[in-house]
Design an enzyme around this catalytic site. Structure first.
Site, PDB file in Angstrom:
ATOM      1  N   ASN A  31       0.829  -1.219   0.000  1.00 14.70           N
ATOM      2  CA  ASN A  31       0.000   0.000   0.000  1.00 14.70           C
ATOM      3  C   ASN A  31       0.863   1.269   0.000  1.00 14.70           C
ATOM      4  O   ASN A  31       0.337   2.377   0.056  1.00 14.70           O
ATOM      5  CB  ASN A  31      -0.987   0.005   1.179  1.00 14.70           C
ATOM      6  N   SER A 123      11.133 -11.465  13.854  1.00 11.50           N
ATOM      7  CA  SER A 123      12.202 -10.608  14.358  1.00 11.50           C
ATOM      8  C   SER A 123      12.842 -11.219  15.595  1.00 11.50           C
ATOM      9  O   SER A 123      12.174 -11.903  16.384  1.00 11.50           O
ATOM     10  CB  SER A 123      11.586  -9.258  14.721  1.00 11.50           C
ATOM     11  N   THR A 125      13.353  -9.728  18.033  1.00 17.32           N
ATOM     12  CA  THR A 125      12.677  -9.094  19.170  1.00 17.32           C
ATOM     13  C   THR A 125      11.812 -10.106  19.934  1.00 17.32           C
ATOM     14  O   THR A 125      11.558  -9.929  21.121  1.00 17.32           O
ATOM     15  CB  THR A 125      11.828  -7.888  18.672  1.00 17.32           C
ATOM     16  N   TYR A 148       4.891  -3.502  18.972  1.00 17.83           N
ATOM     17  CA  TYR A 148       5.465  -4.032  17.732  1.00 17.83           C
ATOM     18  C   TYR A 148       5.967  -5.461  17.962  1.00 17.83           C
ATOM     19  O   TYR A 148       5.612  -6.397  17.232  1.00 17.83           O
ATOM     20  CB  TYR A 148       6.620  -3.145  17.228  1.00 17.83           C
ATOM     21  N   LYS A 152       4.564  -9.230  16.515  1.00 18.68           N
ATOM     22  CA  LYS A 152       5.344 -10.238  15.784  1.00 18.68           C
ATOM     23  C   LYS A 152       5.205 -11.605  16.466  1.00 18.68           C
ATOM     24  O   LYS A 152       5.046 -12.631  15.813  1.00 18.68           O
ATOM     25  CB  LYS A 152       6.819  -9.821  15.723  1.00 18.68           C
ATOM     26  N   ARG A 291      18.199   3.887  26.166  1.00 18.05           N
ATOM     27  CA  ARG A 291      16.863   4.068  25.580  1.00 18.05           C
ATOM     28  C   ARG A 291      15.920   3.063  26.237  1.00 18.05           C
ATOM     29  O   ARG A 291      16.231   1.863  26.278  1.00 18.05           O
ATOM     30  CB  ARG A 291      16.976   3.819  24.064  1.00 18.05           C
TER      31      ARG A 291
HETATM   32  P1  NAD Z   1       9.458  -1.394   5.387  1.00 18.30           P
HETATM   33  O1  NAD Z   1       8.559  -0.473   6.128  1.00 18.30           O
HETATM   34  O2  NAD Z   1      10.516  -0.796   4.534  1.00 18.30           O
HETATM   35  O3  NAD Z   1       8.601  -2.408   4.505  1.00 18.30           O
HETATM   36  C1  NAD Z   1       7.309  -2.808   4.839  1.00 18.30           C
HETATM   37  C2  NAD Z   1       6.443  -2.622   3.605  1.00 18.30           C
HETATM   38  O4  NAD Z   1       5.107  -3.036   3.904  1.00 18.30           O
HETATM   39  C3  NAD Z   1       6.370  -1.175   3.147  1.00 18.30           C
HETATM   40  O5  NAD Z   1       6.620  -1.104   1.760  1.00 18.30           O
HETATM   41  C4  NAD Z   1       4.950  -0.750   3.473  1.00 18.30           C
HETATM   42  O6  NAD Z   1       4.464   0.228   2.570  1.00 18.30           O
HETATM   43  C5  NAD Z   1       4.213  -2.075   3.368  1.00 18.30           C
HETATM   44  N1  NAD Z   1       2.980  -2.141   4.152  1.00 18.30           N
HETATM   45  C6  NAD Z   1       2.809  -1.788   5.453  1.00 18.30           C
HETATM   46  N2  NAD Z   1       1.535  -2.019   5.823  1.00 18.30           N
HETATM   47  C7  NAD Z   1       0.907  -2.546   4.750  1.00 18.30           C
HETATM   48  C8  NAD Z   1      -0.417  -2.996   4.511  1.00 18.30           C
HETATM   49  N3  NAD Z   1      -1.350  -2.930   5.462  1.00 18.30           N
HETATM   50  N4  NAD Z   1      -0.718  -3.492   3.290  1.00 18.30           N
HETATM   51  C9  NAD Z   1       0.219  -3.547   2.309  1.00 18.30           C
HETATM   52  N5  NAD Z   1       1.468  -3.124   2.483  1.00 18.30           N
HETATM   53  C10 NAD Z   1       1.815  -2.637   3.684  1.00 18.30           C
HETATM   54  O7  NAD Z   1      10.104  -2.381   6.475  1.00 18.30           O
HETATM   55  P2  NAD Z   1      11.236  -3.470   6.298  1.00 18.30           P
HETATM   56  O8  NAD Z   1      12.390  -3.058   7.138  1.00 18.30           O
HETATM   57  O9  NAD Z   1      11.435  -3.783   4.872  1.00 18.30           O
HETATM   58  O10 NAD Z   1      10.542  -4.685   7.057  1.00 18.30           O
HETATM   59  C11 NAD Z   1       9.866  -5.731   6.368  1.00 18.30           C
HETATM   60  C12 NAD Z   1       9.313  -6.705   7.382  1.00 18.30           C
HETATM   61  O11 NAD Z   1      10.380  -7.223   8.165  1.00 18.30           O
HETATM   62  C13 NAD Z   1       8.322  -6.104   8.367  1.00 18.30           C
HETATM   63  O12 NAD Z   1       7.300  -7.036   8.610  1.00 18.30           O
HETATM   64  C14 NAD Z   1       9.156  -5.893   9.613  1.00 18.30           C
HETATM   65  O13 NAD Z   1       8.384  -5.916  10.785  1.00 18.30           O
HETATM   66  C15 NAD Z   1      10.107  -7.064   9.549  1.00 18.30           C
HETATM   67  N6  NAD Z   1      11.371  -6.846  10.274  1.00 18.30           N
HETATM   68  C16 NAD Z   1      12.138  -5.766   9.989  1.00 18.30           C
HETATM   69  C17 NAD Z   1      13.323  -5.533  10.708  1.00 18.30           C
HETATM   70  C18 NAD Z   1      14.179  -4.325  10.432  1.00 18.30           C
HETATM   71  O14 NAD Z   1      15.000  -3.981  11.290  1.00 18.30           O
HETATM   72  N7  NAD Z   1      14.051  -3.652   9.281  1.00 18.30           N
HETATM   73  C19 NAD Z   1      13.730  -6.442  11.700  1.00 18.30           C
HETATM   74  C20 NAD Z   1      12.922  -7.549  11.945  1.00 18.30           C
HETATM   75  C21 NAD Z   1      11.753  -7.748  11.223  1.00 18.30           C
HETATM   76  N1  UFG Z   2      21.232   3.152  19.128  1.00 18.35           N
HETATM   77  C1  UFG Z   2      21.887   4.312  19.498  1.00 18.35           C
HETATM   78  N2  UFG Z   2      21.473   5.474  18.931  1.00 18.35           N
HETATM   79  C2  UFG Z   2      20.467   5.550  18.020  1.00 18.35           C
HETATM   80  C3  UFG Z   2      19.816   4.349  17.638  1.00 18.35           C
HETATM   81  C4  UFG Z   2      20.227   3.166  18.222  1.00 18.35           C
HETATM   82  O1  UFG Z   2      22.795   4.291  20.330  1.00 18.35           O
HETATM   83  O2  UFG Z   2      20.135   6.645  17.550  1.00 18.35           O
HETATM   84  C5  UFG Z   2      21.696   1.871  19.708  1.00 18.35           C
HETATM   85  C6  UFG Z   2      20.611   1.124  20.476  1.00 18.35           C
HETATM   86  O3  UFG Z   2      20.579   1.559  21.807  1.00 18.35           O
HETATM   87  C7  UFG Z   2      21.078  -0.327  20.294  1.00 18.35           C
HETATM   88  C8  UFG Z   2      21.731  -0.334  18.908  1.00 18.35           C
HETATM   89  O4  UFG Z   2      22.061   1.022  18.636  1.00 18.35           O
HETATM   90  O5  UFG Z   2      22.060  -0.634  21.249  1.00 18.35           O
HETATM   91  C9  UFG Z   2      20.821  -0.852  17.822  1.00 18.35           C
HETATM   92  O6  UFG Z   2      19.596  -0.132  17.847  1.00 18.35           O
HETATM   93  P1  UFG Z   2      18.529  -0.215  16.663  1.00 18.35           P
HETATM   94  O7  UFG Z   2      17.402   0.709  17.013  1.00 18.35           O
HETATM   95  O8  UFG Z   2      19.187  -0.019  15.355  1.00 18.35           O
HETATM   96  O9  UFG Z   2      18.059  -1.737  16.694  1.00 18.35           O
HETATM   97  P2  UFG Z   2      17.353  -2.585  17.835  1.00 18.35           P
HETATM   98  O10 UFG Z   2      18.218  -3.783  18.069  1.00 18.35           O
HETATM   99  O11 UFG Z   2      17.004  -1.760  19.001  1.00 18.35           O
HETATM  100  O12 UFG Z   2      15.997  -3.025  17.143  1.00 18.35           O
HETATM  101  C10 UFG Z   2      15.961  -3.472  15.786  1.00 18.35           C
HETATM  102  C11 UFG Z   2      14.592  -3.127  15.197  1.00 18.35           C
HETATM  103  C12 UFG Z   2      13.530  -3.937  15.883  1.00 18.35           C
HETATM  104  C13 UFG Z   2      13.876  -5.397  15.758  1.00 18.35           C
HETATM  105  C14 UFG Z   2      15.255  -5.665  16.341  1.00 18.35           C
HETATM  106  C15 UFG Z   2      15.653  -7.107  16.154  1.00 18.35           C
HETATM  107  O13 UFG Z   2      14.298  -1.751  15.385  1.00 18.35           O
HETATM  108  O14 UFG Z   2      12.311  -3.716  15.250  1.00 18.35           O
HETATM  109  O15 UFG Z   2      16.212  -4.841  15.696  1.00 18.35           O
HETATM  110  O16 UFG Z   2      15.519  -7.472  14.818  1.00 18.35           O
HETATM  111  F1  UFG Z   2      12.960  -6.097  16.446  1.00 18.35           F
END
Ligand code: NAD
Ligand code: UFG
Length: 357
Positions: A31, A123, A125, A148, A152, A291
């Site tokens: 979307n 994740s 997480t 969040y 998951k 944080r």
């Molecule tokens: P992103 O936001 O770049 O990609 C998510 C995509 O989903 C976007 O293009 C968004 O427009 C689309 N979207 C959101 N809601 C929607 C809906 N209701 N219908 C259709 N499309 C929708 O994020 P990403 O980093 O590419 O993450 C992809 C997936 O991986 C997510 O499910 C996220 O939770 C998971 N994930 C991401 C991370 C990370 O650190 N990036 C870590 C662990 C898990």
């Molecule tokens: N950090 C800083 N300054 C910032 C941002 C982050 O010091 O501005 C530190 C955080 O405290 C942490 C590390 O950098 O120690 C990584 O932080 P991120 O926010 O990049 O990543 P997290 O591990 O906190 O979380 C990410 C995603 C979650 C996901 C998780 C595991 O945000 O959604 O990784 O996949 F669940």
């Protein structure tokens, strides 16, 4: 054909590219609430092949039914979801609705259409604050500290129950550690909305001059240098892991869980130092309090993915940071790039030429 929900997003766009390069036909449903169609245009350019794209919501059952009726879909990679931790605390229902109800709607439509192969973006997480390092898939899931993370874990549980109820399902729960980096072309990468929440996107925006300094959250963790430790993985390695999981789903039934990480942790201080080497200058940063909700450390045991998928991450930290910096410096405003302002820069000229050809 593979349906990729959320395929215009950061990880999804890299996975779509890998799928196309491996010869798959791809249909993206997105979307665009957190992404740009430009990402897919660039993916098509890189692959030299086209992607079918439908702008729409994964919660829309009638749209899903129509897609499954109209396209020869064999399997689904489900990336669509919301991922901002802070936002999820402010708007929990939107997160549960998209991440949990969206996954339920997708599975209902898949079952109705007789499609039972699903790769789900989970994740690390879900492990919460694990006392054991490295984290194996057998480690118990924890109590995520925000909606969040809870969404998951709930989606994982929904998928587990579903697979137990019907042996036709083959579901991969891929638990990502910390995806960073960008495709080596510099054409696709992460383009966060507003102030970045994650470490690397924030460092990139400081380096490009969009933000004054990085705040390092906490220097008093029980880690070797006091700052938080994470398992950063190159997004292209992560994307390749999805193809391996997809292959594996043809051989196994039920739910399979795989960690996708490198097995190695780096601290925030190490990240800053390595990034300074890549950009060739100091990165302004200040130290702040921890944080809320952050854990001290988190890195993966990658044995299961290696043994069962024949997959392991190949790209090291220097490549991750170099590729991320190439993407950011060629696209200072992400996909919303102001072409006139950047046309004089050599790197951007190269990008535009590549896109135009
Ligand atoms: P992103 O936001 O770049 O990609 C998510 C995509 O989903 C976007 O293009 C968004 O427009 C689309 N979207 C959101 N809601 C929607 C809906 N209701 N219908 C259709 N499309 C929708 O994020 P990403 O980093 O590419 O993450 C992809 C997936 O991986 C997510 O499910 C996220 O939770 C998971 N994930 C991401 C991370 C990370 O650190 N990036 C870590 C662990 C898990
Ligand atoms: N950090 C800083 N300054 C910032 C941002 C982050 O010091 O501005 C530190 C955080 O405290 C942490 C590390 O950098 O120690 C990584 O932080 P991120 O926010 O990049 O990543 P997290 O591990 O906190 O979380 C990410 C995603 C979650 C996901 C998780 C595991 O945000 O959604 O990784 O996949 F669940």
């Amino acid at each position: 054909m593979i349906l990729v929900t959320g395929g215009a997003g950061y990880i999804g766009s890299h996975a779509v590219l890998e799928l196309l390069q491996a010869g798959h036909e791809v249909l993206v449903l997105d979307n665009l609430c957190n992404s740009s169609k430009v990402a897919l245009d660039r993916v098509e350019h890189l692959a030299g092949r086209t992607v079918q794209f439908v702008k729409g919501d994964v919660r829309n059952r009638s749209l899903l039914n129509a897609l499954f009726a109209s396209y020869p879909i064999e399997a689904v990679l489900h990336f669509a979801g919301l991922k901002a931790v802070g936002e999820s605390v402010r708007e929990p229902l939107r997160y549960y609705e998209t991440n949990v109800s969206g996954s339920i709607a997708l599975c209902q439509a898949m079952a109705e259409a007789g499609i039972f192969k699903l790769v789900f973006s989970s994740s690390a997480t879900v492990y919460g604050d694990s006392p054991r390092m490295p984290i194996t898939e057998n480690c118990p899931t924890g109590i995520p500290t925000n909606p969040y993370g809870q969404s998951k874990l709930m989606a994982e549980n929904v998928l587990r129950g579903l697979a137990e109820s019907d042996p036709r399902w083959s579901i991969a729960l891929l638990r990502y550690f910390n995806p960073i980096g960008a495709h080596e072309s510099g054409l696709i990468g992460e383009d966060p909305n507003g102030i970045p929440n994650n470490l690397l996107p924030y460092m990139l925006q400081v380096a490009i001059g969009r933000r004054k300094h990085l705040s390092v959250y906490g220097a008093d963790y029980p880690t070797p240098d006091g700052t938080g430790v994470r398992d950063y993985i190159h997004v292209v390695d992560l994307a390749k892991g999805h193809l391996k999981a997809l292959e594996r789903l043809s051989l196994v039934h039920g739910v399979s869980t795989w960690n996708l990480g490198t097995g190695r942790g780096y601290s925030v201080r190490q990240m800053v130092t390595a990034f300074e080497e890549v950009i060739g200058r100091p990165l302004p940063h200040i130290y702040k309090a921890r944080r809320p909700g952050d854990i001290a450390q988190c890195w993966s045991d990658t044995t299961k993915a290696r043994d069962e998928l024949g997959w392991e991450a190949k790209k090291g930290l220097l490549t991750m940071l170099t590729d991320a910096w190439r993407w950011q410096s060629r696209n200072p405003q992400g996909y919303g790039v102001d072409k006139a302002a950047t046309a004089t820069k050599k790197a951007d000229t190269a990008t535009e030429t590549a896109l135009a050809s």
